[in-house]
Design a protein around this motif. Structure first.
Motif, PDB file in Angstrom:
ATOM      1  N   TYR A 199      90.259  18.463  51.354  1.00  0.00           N
ATOM      2  CA  TYR A 199      91.660  18.638  50.964  1.00  0.00           C
ATOM      3  C   TYR A 199      91.872  18.620  49.446  1.00  0.00           C
ATOM      4  CZ  TYR A 199      93.238  18.095  55.800  1.00  0.00           C
ATOM      5  OH  TYR A 199      93.464  18.276  57.142  1.00  0.00           O
ATOM      6  N   HIS A 227      98.233  14.925  58.977  1.00  0.00           N
ATOM      7  CA  HIS A 227      98.590  16.164  58.295  1.00  0.00           C
ATOM      8  C   HIS A 227      99.280  17.057  59.317  1.00  0.00           C
ATOM      9  CE1 HIS A 227      97.252  20.228  56.417  1.00  0.00           C
ATOM     10  NE2 HIS A 227      98.475  19.901  56.039  1.00  0.00           N
ATOM     11  N   TYR A 271      98.925  18.591  52.607  1.00  0.00           N
ATOM     12  CA  TYR A 271      98.398  17.228  52.484  1.00  0.00           C
ATOM     13  C   TYR A 271      98.188  16.921  51.006  1.00  0.00           C
ATOM     14  CZ  TYR A 271      96.195  13.132  54.586  1.00  0.00           C
ATOM     15  OH  TYR A 271      95.909  11.863  55.010  1.00  0.00           O
ATOM     16  N   TYR A 331      97.683  10.530  51.000  1.00  0.00           N
ATOM     17  CA  TYR A 331      96.411   9.993  51.469  1.00  0.00           C
ATOM     18  C   TYR A 331      96.151   8.594  50.918  1.00  0.00           C
ATOM     19  CZ  TYR A 331      91.394   9.479  52.277  1.00  0.00           C
ATOM     20  OH  TYR A 331      90.164   9.010  52.667  1.00  0.00           O
TER      21      TYR A 331
END
Length: 695
Positions: A535, A591, A596, A601
């Motif tokens: 990501y 997600h 994302y 996170y």
């Protein structure tokens, strides 16, 4: 294992018999209450009122006698002080010696008084626990809160041992002055860091330490280790502990704990890259990381059994296995074999000696410092967890020596191999094997029922115990109305199956919660490298910094919770709140629609990790209070059961990562989070159902 009632009877001072807690009478009364409620002749309100009054009377008797004895000791010290003043004018060696012995006699009587307080405090904790088990309520919480903070509280006298500190201080100062100071005019107050070397004062300080049990923070940390204190140690047992204790051996034990945690987490930032370089998918990192946990499932059992006979040999075997495992792990790159990599991790798991580490502290560290040693065990684990990823972030280089490659993938293995080799040499030279002959003559420590410090809080059990509840009766042997239960019913569990049969519903819930938090944490840590690379294109160094920062939160969070929050809320409130916060953290990690982001996170990961850490401490605290005393020692003990539950959770979590990888990295995050979400919901429901109050 000797029942507490028999211990209480055997260790009473005959002249003080009428002032001890009447433990037998109160056990009998609790059973009568249960029978009367079952028959419908009494209601719960009457039982609570009558039992509270009975407890108040018992505590009042104890406290008034305690104050009377303190006054007598103070009067004796005052009279000896007059003699001391006269001797300062005309010193005579014979009279000084006699005076010193007179002060020591007062010290011995004070020691008896401290032991009187300790026995009664333990008796109160046990009878409150008995009442909560019988009636499934929160009577302990109610009783302690209403009595302990009241301005006329007599409970404070028992658990805070008010006034004893002044007596100890007076004894210490006078004995210090009566020592041969060789011309020195310094008093005990001028040299506070220099302890008074007197056996009576040392024994008194050890007894006070057992009552005060250091600080809440040390208690909270020690509960993480599931290493608790003996409920009623005899003076002879304290002497045995001192004989078995060796400071350097304890340091080596803690060093083993630290290095093993470093070894566990040092490969996490690079496991996906290493798997890719050997021709496997990045998500095979789940199997690579989890192989160590698979082997630990078996190593925990044989190390626990091995520690019955030796501590030195298991630690030597652990060091050799970990050395070989790391060499295999590092060499897998040059032979280009994923199987050698996995074999290396399996060897590392076979060297997991955490069962020995716990057992050594429990058996070989004196009671007066055991809580600190237990906190040291948890601190070493937390420090290793933070240092592992941080060290991986530093090892960013690439060179060859002959045919061996040294890069970010292999260097963790080489560095740990060297570390274990150095540790093995250190261990071989300095470790002192304690005598196991002495241990066999000792009474088994009932370490899972009581802790030094505040009254333990009761947990909700079924409303009444019927004649069919064989397991509950077996667990509750210490409270049986007979003078002494059959010896075979007190023996440690001799298999995993027999240990499992000793688990009550509340203990099973605690183990489920422990399974959940270990599963969630393992998912977060093990897939961090794959997820962040996919990501955010994070480098190995960035992942290492993130994981190291998570590890560094362990001790500060425990400090805040252990010193402050645990004093403001009940353990069960903290338990449920922490579970809900873990659930929220997992939910925020998904997600779904929006892109994302790094803040999402990091924040969700931090929330999950910190909440799980708080949950672990509170959960193990409650677990230690409701687990059968028969699981306090032996091979198949409570520590082994919790370790196995956590290890199984890690194995399943790592396998989930690898299996989810077959569906593609784009789906990895959400698929691995779904089981975490489900297990966290199940644990919340189980907690609410089990600990729902009947009041």
């Amino acid at each position: 294992m000797v029942a507490f009632g028999k211990k209480l009877k055997d260790r009473q001072i005959q002249e003080w018999q009428g002032y001890y807690i009447n433990y037998k009478l109160m056990k009998k009364r609790v059973r009568q209450y249960a029978q009367q409620i079952q028959l419908g002749t009494l209601d719960r309100r009457h039982v609570l009122k009558d039992f509270s009054r009975m407890l108040d009377n018992q505590i009042e008797t104890i406290v008034l006698f305690l104050l009377e004895q303190q006054g007598l000791l103070a009067s004796r010290i005052a009279k000896l002080g007059e003699v001391h003043n006269d001797l300062q004018q005309e010193p005579e060696i014979n009279k000084i010696t006699e005076l010193r012995e007179a002060y020591r006699a007062v010290g011995q009587d004070l020691l008896n008084l401290l032991y009187f307080v300790e026995i009664n405090a333990i008796g109160l904790r046990k009878i409150l626990k008995k009442f909560d088990k019988r009636f499934g309520g929160r009577f302990t919480d109610y009783y302690v809160k209403t009595r302990a903070n009241h301005p006329y509280s007599q409970l404070q006298q028992v658990f805070k041992h008010v006034g004893i500190g002044a007596v100890v201080g007076a004894l210490s100062r006078n004995l210090h002055e009566l020592q041969d100071r060789q011309g020195s005019y310094l008093s005990i107050y001028d040299q506070p860091s220099v302890p008074l070397q007197d056996p009576v004062v040392d024994s008194i300080n050890a007894a006070v330490d057992r009552l005060s049990c250091s600080t809440n923070f040390l208690n909270f940390l020690a509960q993480h280790a599931l290493i608790l204190q003996d409920d009623l140690p005899a003076p002879s047992e304290e002497h045995v502990d001192d004989e078995r204790y060796h400071f350097m051996s304890l340091m080596l034990n803690l060093a083993n704990t630290f290095l093993y945690m470093v070894n566990t987490y040092i490969i996490v930032p690079t496991a996906d890259d290493y798997s890719t370089s050997l021709g496997a998918a990045p998500t095979v990192c789940g199997i690579v990381i989890g192989a160590m946990a698979v082997a630990q499932l078996f190593s925990s059992v044989y190390f626990s059994a091995w520690s019955n006979k030796s501590y030195f040999r298991p630690l030597v075997f652990s060091s050799i296995a970990l050395f070989l495992g790391n060499v295999f792990y590092a060499c897998a790159y040059d032979v280009h074999s994923i199987w050698i990599l996995l074999i290396g991790r399996l060897f590392c798991g076979l060297g997991s000696a955490r069962a020995v580490n716990r057992r050594y502290i429990s058996d070989c560290v004196p009671l007066r410092i055991r809580m600190k040693a237990s906190a040291g065990f948890v601190s070493a684990s937390a420090l290793g967890m933070a240092c592992g990823p941080a060290l991986a972030g530093i090892l960013q280089t690439n060179f060859k020596v002959y045919n061996l490659t040294f890069n970010q993938n292999t260097l963790p293995g080489w560095v740990m191999a060297v570390a274990w080799l150095v540790y093995l040499v250190w261990l071989w030279i300095f470790f002192k094997e304690p005598s196991h002959d002495v241990e066999e003559n000792q009474a088994p420590p009932n370490q899972s029922n009581d802790e030094n410090g505040a009254l333990e809080k009761g947990l909700k059990q079924p409303l009444l115990i019927t004649s069919d509840d064989k397991v509950e009766e077996d667990i509750d042997q210490d409270y049986d109305d007979s003078e002494e239960a059959p010896e075979e019913s007190r023996l440690p569990a001799n298999s995993i199956g027999s240990a499992y049969r000793l688990l009550t519903p509340s203990v099973k819930v605690q183990l489920l919660i422990y399974f959940m938090l270990k599963y969630v944490m393992e998912i977060l840590l093990s897939e961090s490298s794959v997820v962040t690379t996919y990501y955010f294109n994070w480098t190995t160094s960035t992942v290492a910094v993130f994981l190291a920062c998570l590890g560094l939160t362990v001790l500060p969070v425990n400090l805040v919770v252990g010193s402050y929050i645990s004093n403001m809320f009940e353990d069960r409130q903290l338990l449920l709140t922490s579970e809900i916060m873990v659930f929220i953290g997992v939910l925020l990690s998904f997600h779904v629609i929006f892109p994302y982001s790094v803040p999402q996170y990091i924040c969700s990961g931090l929330l999950v990790f910190v909440s799980a850490e708080v949950l672990e401490g509170v959960n193990l605290s409650l677990l230690s209070r409701v687990m059968s005393s028969r699981l306090s020692r032996g091979t198949y003990n409570g520590g082994l059961l919790s370790t196995e539950a956590g290890t199984i959770a890690r194995v399943i979590a790592d396998a989930t990562i690898t299996l989810a990888g077959f569906l593609g990295q784009s789906r990895l995050l959400n698929i691995t989070l779904l089981p975490s979400l489900f297990i966290s919901v199940v644990s919340i429901i189980a907690t609410c159902y089990t600990y729902n109050s009947l009041y």
